[in-house]
Design a protein around this motif. Structure first.
Motif, PDB file in Angstrom:
ATOM      1  N   VAL A 140      14.832  -0.028  -1.692  1.00  0.00           N
ATOM      2  CA  VAL A 140      15.598   0.950  -2.477  1.00  0.00           C
ATOM      3  C   VAL A 140      14.683   1.724  -3.416  1.00  0.00           C
ATOM      4  CG1 VAL A 140      17.398   1.189  -4.219  1.00  0.00           C
ATOM      5  CG2 VAL A 140      17.750  -0.349  -2.286  1.00  0.00           C
ATOM      6  N   SER A 141      13.683   1.066  -4.005  1.00  0.00           N
ATOM      7  CA  SER A 141      12.733   1.750  -4.892  1.00  0.00           C
ATOM      8  C   SER A 141      11.970   2.834  -4.145  1.00  0.00           C
ATOM      9  CB  SER A 141      11.745   0.746  -5.492  1.00  0.00           C
ATOM     10  OG  SER A 141      12.399  -0.178  -6.317  1.00  0.00           O
ATOM     11  N   TYR A 142      11.535   2.526  -2.940  1.00  0.00           N
ATOM     12  CA  TYR A 142      10.788   3.515  -2.148  1.00  0.00           C
ATOM     13  C   TYR A 142      11.675   4.708  -1.797  1.00  0.00           C
ATOM     14  CZ  TYR A 142       7.418   5.291   1.245  1.00  0.00           C
ATOM     15  OH  TYR A 142       6.511   6.080   1.903  1.00  0.00           O
ATOM     16  N   GLN A 143      12.907   4.431  -1.420  1.00  0.00           N
ATOM     17  CA  GLN A 143      13.829   5.527  -1.092  1.00  0.00           C
ATOM     18  C   GLN A 143      14.119   6.382  -2.325  1.00  0.00           C
ATOM     19  OE1 GLN A 143      16.961   3.072   0.491  1.00  0.00           O
ATOM     20  NE2 GLN A 143      16.255   3.271   2.606  1.00  0.00           N
ATOM     21  N   ALA A 144      14.174   5.752  -3.491  1.00  0.00           N
ATOM     22  CA  ALA A 144      14.389   6.502  -4.738  1.00  0.00           C
ATOM     23  C   ALA A 144      13.214   7.426  -5.028  1.00  0.00           C
ATOM     24  CB  ALA A 144      14.606   5.533  -5.892  1.00  0.00           C
ATOM     25  N   LEU A 145      11.979   6.966  -4.741  1.00  0.00           N
ATOM     26  CA  LEU A 145      10.812   7.826  -4.947  1.00  0.00           C
ATOM     27  C   LEU A 145      10.827   9.020  -3.997  1.00  0.00           C
ATOM     28  CD1 LEU A 145       7.997   5.150  -5.500  1.00  0.00           C
ATOM     29  CD2 LEU A 145       8.930   6.725  -7.198  1.00  0.00           C
ATOM     30  N   LEU A 146      11.315   8.810  -2.776  1.00  0.00           N
ATOM     31  CA  LEU A 146      11.463   9.924  -1.829  1.00  0.00           C
ATOM     32  C   LEU A 146      12.444  10.963  -2.369  1.00  0.00           C
ATOM     33  CD1 LEU A 146      11.630   8.667   1.885  1.00  0.00           C
ATOM     34  CD2 LEU A 146      10.247  10.524   0.965  1.00  0.00           C
ATOM     35  N   PHE A 147      13.566  10.479  -2.883  1.00  0.00           N
ATOM     36  CA  PHE A 147      14.571  11.386  -3.451  1.00  0.00           C
ATOM     37  C   PHE A 147      14.002  12.126  -4.657  1.00  0.00           C
ATOM     38  CE2 PHE A 147      18.238  11.990  -6.398  1.00  0.00           C
ATOM     39  CZ  PHE A 147      18.910  12.954  -5.650  1.00  0.00           C
ATOM     40  N   ILE A 157       0.839  -1.201   0.000  1.00  0.00           N
ATOM     41  CA  ILE A 157       0.000   0.000   0.000  1.00  0.00           C
ATOM     42  C   ILE A 157       0.874   1.251   0.000  1.00  0.00           C
ATOM     43  CG2 ILE A 157      -1.667   1.350   1.342  1.00  0.00           C
ATOM     44  CD1 ILE A 157      -2.877  -1.274   2.303  1.00  0.00           C
ATOM     45  N   ALA A 158       1.912   1.255   0.838  1.00  0.00           N
ATOM     46  CA  ALA A 158       2.821   2.415   0.905  1.00  0.00           C
ATOM     47  C   ALA A 158       3.559   2.608  -0.412  1.00  0.00           C
ATOM     48  CB  ALA A 158       3.812   2.223   2.050  1.00  0.00           C
ATOM     49  N   LEU A 159       4.049   1.512  -0.999  1.00  0.00           N
ATOM     50  CA  LEU A 159       4.780   1.593  -2.265  1.00  0.00           C
ATOM     51  C   LEU A 159       3.909   2.161  -3.380  1.00  0.00           C
ATOM     52  CD1 LEU A 159       6.610  -1.841  -2.071  1.00  0.00           C
ATOM     53  CD2 LEU A 159       7.766   0.354  -2.297  1.00  0.00           C
ATOM     54  N   MET A 214       9.105   0.248 -12.372  1.00  0.00           N
ATOM     55  CA  MET A 214       9.277  -1.079 -12.940  1.00  0.00           C
ATOM     56  C   MET A 214       9.914  -2.026 -11.930  1.00  0.00           C
ATOM     57  SD  MET A 214       8.905  -3.075 -15.476  1.00  0.00           S
ATOM     58  CE  MET A 214       9.296  -4.800 -15.213  1.00  0.00           C
ATOM     59  N   VAL A 215      10.968  -1.585 -11.274  1.00  0.00           N
ATOM     60  CA  VAL A 215      11.663  -2.430 -10.300  1.00  0.00           C
ATOM     61  C   VAL A 215      10.741  -2.769  -9.134  1.00  0.00           C
ATOM     62  CG1 VAL A 215      13.567  -2.507  -8.645  1.00  0.00           C
ATOM     63  CG2 VAL A 215      13.955  -1.592 -10.932  1.00  0.00           C
ATOM     64  N   MET A 216       9.988  -1.797  -8.684  1.00  0.00           N
ATOM     65  CA  MET A 216       9.084  -2.003  -7.554  1.00  0.00           C
ATOM     66  C   MET A 216       8.006  -3.042  -7.873  1.00  0.00           C
ATOM     67  SD  MET A 216       6.568   0.825  -5.834  1.00  0.00           S
ATOM     68  CE  MET A 216       5.477   0.771  -7.266  1.00  0.00           C
ATOM     69  N   GLU A 217       7.356  -2.913  -9.029  1.00  0.00           N
ATOM     70  CA  GLU A 217       6.282  -3.836  -9.394  1.00  0.00           C
ATOM     71  C   GLU A 217       6.811  -5.257  -9.565  1.00  0.00           C
ATOM     72  OE1 GLU A 217       4.536  -2.153 -12.856  1.00  0.00           O
ATOM     73  OE2 GLU A 217       3.496  -0.545 -11.777  1.00  0.00           O
ATOM     74  N   SER A 218       7.968  -5.405 -10.195  1.00  0.00           N
ATOM     75  CA  SER A 218       8.548  -6.733 -10.386  1.00  0.00           C
ATOM     76  C   SER A 218       8.960  -7.348  -9.053  1.00  0.00           C
ATOM     77  CB  SER A 218       9.762  -6.650 -11.318  1.00  0.00           C
ATOM     78  OG  SER A 218       9.384  -6.183 -12.598  1.00  0.00           O
ATOM     79  N   ALA A 219       9.504  -6.531  -8.157  1.00  0.00           N
ATOM     80  CA  ALA A 219       9.946  -7.031  -6.855  1.00  0.00           C
ATOM     81  C   ALA A 219       8.766  -7.518  -6.012  1.00  0.00           C
ATOM     82  CB  ALA A 219      10.717  -5.945  -6.108  1.00  0.00           C
ATOM     83  N   VAL A 220       7.637  -6.797  -6.074  1.00  0.00           N
ATOM     84  CA  VAL A 220       6.442  -7.229  -5.339  1.00  0.00           C
ATOM     85  C   VAL A 220       5.984  -8.598  -5.831  1.00  0.00           C
ATOM     86  CG1 VAL A 220       3.984  -6.757  -4.968  1.00  0.00           C
ATOM     87  CG2 VAL A 220       5.645  -4.915  -4.727  1.00  0.00           C
ATOM     88  N   THR A 221       5.952  -8.787  -7.159  1.00  0.00           N
ATOM     89  CA  THR A 221       5.549 -10.084  -7.718  1.00  0.00           C
ATOM     90  C   THR A 221       6.506 -11.186  -7.283  1.00  0.00           C
ATOM     91  OG1 THR A 221       4.550  -9.018  -9.654  1.00  0.00           O
ATOM     92  CG2 THR A 221       5.122 -11.339  -9.865  1.00  0.00           C
TER      93      THR A 221
END
Length: 453
Positions: free
Chosen positions: A303-310, A242-244, A346-353
């Protein structure tokens, strides 16, 4: 075809080939009917910021239609069910394009209703089919193959989408609809994308599967849910997802809106800059194929979440700077932002799967997908559409609807500041993901991962 036995190596290979072909055709389709063209058409026909922002949340709000996927899969199987909803979704895209007709004839309320209704239908049918794609991937991919198949499939999708985007840019360059005229070019692009999407569903229906998915769809869901919620990794994955998705849905689509209404870019110029975002998704697909095997999906999500923060911090600086003149520095910053947006998504969605397929048993994957997508879609969509609507109405009163320039950018800066604070507060939800045992991550040594580069 549905078998009552495990798939053979040849059947898995044939299914992977059909999945790859589907991704190639579907990539070309999606760039024609996805959020980029939808947002451009919505802006062209005069939709207010609240409705444009709502389009970004429909991708997730559409997951309210997830239960339909499970109901239909219990009757015709996962692959055919997915293909059916893919056809319906593309018919919804055609009906979305009729909003331009309503707007051209001055029926703006009907145009706005059409935009919201059929964008919801488009993404809702996508969700009803998507609930089955993770289990299908689990059927045709051995555990050690998952990261590669997910990554390569995503790479083919985004490569095709980027090629389609370049064709759209060429079309926008050759023909520009006059201001206030009927947006015939954008409507034609949506029609072409819908036809490609219907064609792609043929290959989706050819994917082989065992009867495990159909039988699991027929079982009462409550016993499966009790088993799922006993799994601590699954529970934490729901919350972190949900957060991602909130981070992605509130940030990535807004970048295009700011380029259009903050900097005053034309459809052609906005599409040209979007190449960076779509091209980054191709890179992200192959990055996740390598990183998922080298570091595991949990680290990818963090790392994907931290990248979105940046990325959010960069937009705060850009809108604070307020420079609307085309400069090399501004262009470089735009490229960095759009590239990061596409890459992290892209990285986030693939990692969740990848993480989900690792922590759930095969007979729980359809029920688990239903719960996971409801959390990452419907829950995130409802929260996201509430937050974005409130913020857009607020900044609209402070100049975001003004002529593109420093005043409009200042209003959007307030949006990004509030968003940064919200995302920072939600970061612990992602950090609480349960680390996977090394044996379950299918980690390979560094010298072996070089083969994937």
């Amino acid at each position: 075809m549905i078998f009552n036995r495990p798939l053979t190596a040849d059947e898995r290979k044939d299914s992977v080939r059909n999945l790859y072909i589907f991704n190639i055709i579907n990539g070309g389709s999606y760039v024609c009917v996805g959020e980029l063209i939808m947002i451009l058409l919505a802006v062209d026909i005069g939709c207010p910021d609240v409705i444009v922002a709502a389009l970004g949340t429909m991708l997730y709000l559409g997951f309210l239609m997830l239960p339909l996927g499970r109901i239909v899969a219990a009757r015709i199987g996962a692959a055919k069910c997915d293909a059916l909803f893919w056809c319906i979704r593309n018919f919804c895209a055609l009906l979305f394009a009729t909003s331009a007709i309503w707007a051209y004839h001055g029926h703006m309320t009907a145009a706005f209703v059409t935009v919201l209704l059929f964008s919801f239908g488009f993404y809702g049918c996508r969700a009803a089919g998507a609930v089955l794609q993770q289990p299908l991937t689990g059927e045709i991919a051995l555990p050690e193959e998952r990261a590669k198949i997910i990554g390569v499939g995503g790479g083919l999708f985004w490569a095709s989408a980027t090629a389609g985007l370049l064709c759209i840019i060429a079309a926008l360059f050759l023909r520009k609809d006059a201001h206030g005229a009927f947006p015939s070019l954008l409507v034609s692009i949506i029609c072409i994308g819908s036809i490609l999407g219907i064609i792609s569903s043929v290959f989706l229906a050819r994917i082989h599967e065992t009867d495990v998915l159909r039988e699991s769809s027929r079982r009462p869901i409550m016993p499966d849910l009790r088993r799922l919620f006993r799994l601590d990794p699954f529970r934490r994955l729901l919350v972190s997802t949900i957060a991602l998705n909130l981070a992605s849905m509130l940030l990535v689509p807004t970048m295009l809106l700011v380029l259009k209404r903050g900097y005053g870019l034309s459809n052609l110029e906005a599409s040209l800059w979007s190449v960076a975002q779509w091209g980054a998704a191709i890179v992200g697909a192959f990055v996740t194929a390598w990183a998922g095997r080298r570091y595991g999906p949990r680290r990818e999500m963090i790392v994907s979440y931290q990248a979105l923060l940046f990325l959010c911090a960069i937009w705060i600086f850009l809108t604070w700077w307020g420079n609307t003149s085309a400069t090399v520095t501004l262009g470089i910053l735009w490229i960095i932002c759009l590239f990061m947006g596409g890459l992290t998504r892209m990285v986030m969605e693939s990692a969740v799967t990848h993480y989900y397929l690792t922590v759930t048993d095969p007979d729980l994957r359809i029920s688990g997908s239903l719960v996971l997508y409801t959390a990452m879609g419907a829950a995130a969509g409802i929260i996201g559409i509430t937050i974005s609507s409130v913020l857009m109405l607020w900044i609209g009163r402070n100049g975001a609807t003004a002529t593109p320039g420093p005043t409009a950018l200042l209003a959007y800066r307030n949006y990004f500041i509030v968003l940064f604070a919200l995302l920072t507060a939600a970061m612990p939800l992602v950090l609480r993901l349960v680390p996977l045992p090394e044996a379950d991550r299918h980690i390979v040594p560094p010298h072996e991962t070089r083969k994937l580069r």
